[in-house]
Design a protein around this motif. Structure first.
Motif, mmCIF file in Angstrom:
data_model
loop_
_atom_site.group_PDB
_atom_site.id
_atom_site.type_symbol
_atom_site.label_atom_id
_atom_site.label_comp_id
_atom_site.label_asym_id
_atom_site.label_seq_id
_atom_site.Cartn_x
_atom_site.Cartn_y
_atom_site.Cartn_z
ATOM 1 N N THR A 222 0.832 -1.200 0.000
ATOM 2 C CA THR A 222 0.000 0.000 0.000
ATOM 3 C C THR A 222 0.865 1.248 0.000
ATOM 4 O O THR A 222 1.800 1.350 0.818
ATOM 5 C CB THR A 222 -0.907 0.028 1.248
ATOM 6 O OG1 THR A 222 -1.691 -1.160 1.276
ATOM 7 C CG2 THR A 222 -1.812 1.254 1.241
ATOM 8 N N GLN A 226 -1.767 6.641 0.837
ATOM 9 C CA GLN A 226 -3.104 6.025 0.830
ATOM 10 C C GLN A 226 -3.474 5.525 2.223
ATOM 11 O O GLN A 226 -4.599 5.752 2.712
ATOM 12 C CB GLN A 226 -3.136 4.874 -0.170
ATOM 13 C CG GLN A 226 -4.486 4.187 -0.293
ATOM 14 C CD GLN A 226 -4.466 3.091 -1.351
ATOM 15 O OE1 GLN A 226 -3.952 3.292 -2.458
ATOM 16 N NE2 GLN A 226 -5.002 1.934 -1.031
ATOM 17 N N ALA A 227 -2.541 4.841 2.880
ATOM 18 C CA ALA A 227 -2.795 4.354 4.246
ATOM 19 C C ALA A 227 -2.993 5.517 5.200
ATOM 20 O O ALA A 227 -3.878 5.475 6.070
ATOM 21 C CB ALA A 227 -1.631 3.476 4.707
ATOM 22 N N ARG A 249 -6.737 -2.356 6.078
ATOM 23 C CA ARG A 249 -7.020 -3.013 4.805
ATOM 24 C C ARG A 249 -8.489 -3.399 4.679
ATOM 25 O O ARG A 249 -8.980 -3.588 3.563
ATOM 26 C CB ARG A 249 -6.139 -4.255 4.665
ATOM 27 C CG ARG A 249 -4.657 -3.936 4.519
ATOM 28 C CD ARG A 249 -3.820 -5.184 4.604
ATOM 29 N NE ARG A 249 -3.951 -5.847 5.901
ATOM 30 C CZ ARG A 249 -3.286 -6.933 6.265
ATOM 31 N NH1 ARG A 249 -2.426 -7.474 5.419
ATOM 32 N NH2 ARG A 249 -3.450 -7.454 7.460
#
Length: 254
Positions: A222, A226-227, A249
């Motif tokens: 990832t 984004q995380a 997730r």
């Protein structure tokens, strides 16, 4: 944490690079936010919205003094809605069977990954209890806290300890000051320098190294931004509960 425009205050550890840097950027994207980084980078204060306090979290004696360096005008924060500590900084080394590990690195791993977050939480409590609004502590955990990875004994033990500490502190906060809440968040396999370090390991150091090589090769990591955005949005949307443990997730952006 949903609602109209509000002032937000963040303290985030390990903001020099990787997930911590992306968390700081995602927090700054929120209107009315101010972000203080605790990292090894040089100290700075920029635009009254961003500050870095230089600290090596392996030196746990320096944590109390770090809070004294935060530039904060409590009168100006009379309309503060939320204060957040994100215990993100972490180290993976030593990666090897315990029998082959360096004594100093084993001790440093536990200090940075477990002792420092506990001390940071303690001092954040005393720093923020006089501020208005909700207070959150977010502990960055790992899947390694729930399953053994040969070669990661110290890291896995520290993260497992942090998970249990999170649950314990949630009970404590509910009793002594319900304005505070704490949760643990596992960001998944994020494409950071830590992942690159894993891929350089030998099979003797880390027997499961091929799994992580394949993740990188097949686009299974990832991106940090984004995380980070998912975590900040989930937090501000009120999707975390006191004492909860979450896997990013399986969470959708708010």
């Amino acid at each position: 944490m949903s609602g109209t425009a509000r002032r937000l205050f963040f303290i985030i550890t390990g903001t020099t690079r990787g997930l911590g840097r992306s968390l700081a950027a995602a927090a700054l994207d929120q209107a009315g936010s101010r972000v203080v980084g605790f990292s090894r980078a040089a100290p700075f204060l920029k635009n009254d919205r961003q500050q870095n306090v230089s600290i090596d979290l392996n030196d746990t004696d320096a944590i109390a003094a770090a809070f004294d360096q935060i530039a904060v005008d409590r009168q100006e924060n009379a309309d503060l809605a939320h204060s957040v500590l994100i215990n993100n900084a972490g180290v993976l080394d030593p990666i090897a069977p315990v029998a082959d590990c360096d004594d100093r690195l084993l001790a440093e791993n536990i200090r940075v990954n477990l002792t420092a977050p506990l001390l940071l939480t303690r001092h954040f409590f005393h720093f923020a209890k006089g501020l208005p609004g909700r207070k959150w502590i977010v502990n960055i955990t790992s899947g390694a806290s729930q399953a053994p990875y040969p070669g990661w004994a110290a890291y896995g033990a520290a993260k497992a300890g942090l998970d249990l500490a999170t649950r314990t502190m949630a009970l404590e906060f509910a009793s002594i000051d319900p304005a505070f809440a704490v949760c643990a968040v596992a960001p998944g396999t994020v494409d950071t320098d830590m992942q690159a370090r894993i891929r350089r390991c030998s099979h003797q150091q880390f027997p499961q190294v091929d799994k992580f090589i394949d993740l990188k090769a097949n686009g299974g990591l990832t991106p940090p931004f984004q995380a980070a955005r998912r975590l900040i949005k989930s937090l501000l949307a009120g999707r975390f509960e006191n004492g909860g443990r979450y896997d990013l997730r399986t969470m959708h952006p708010a």
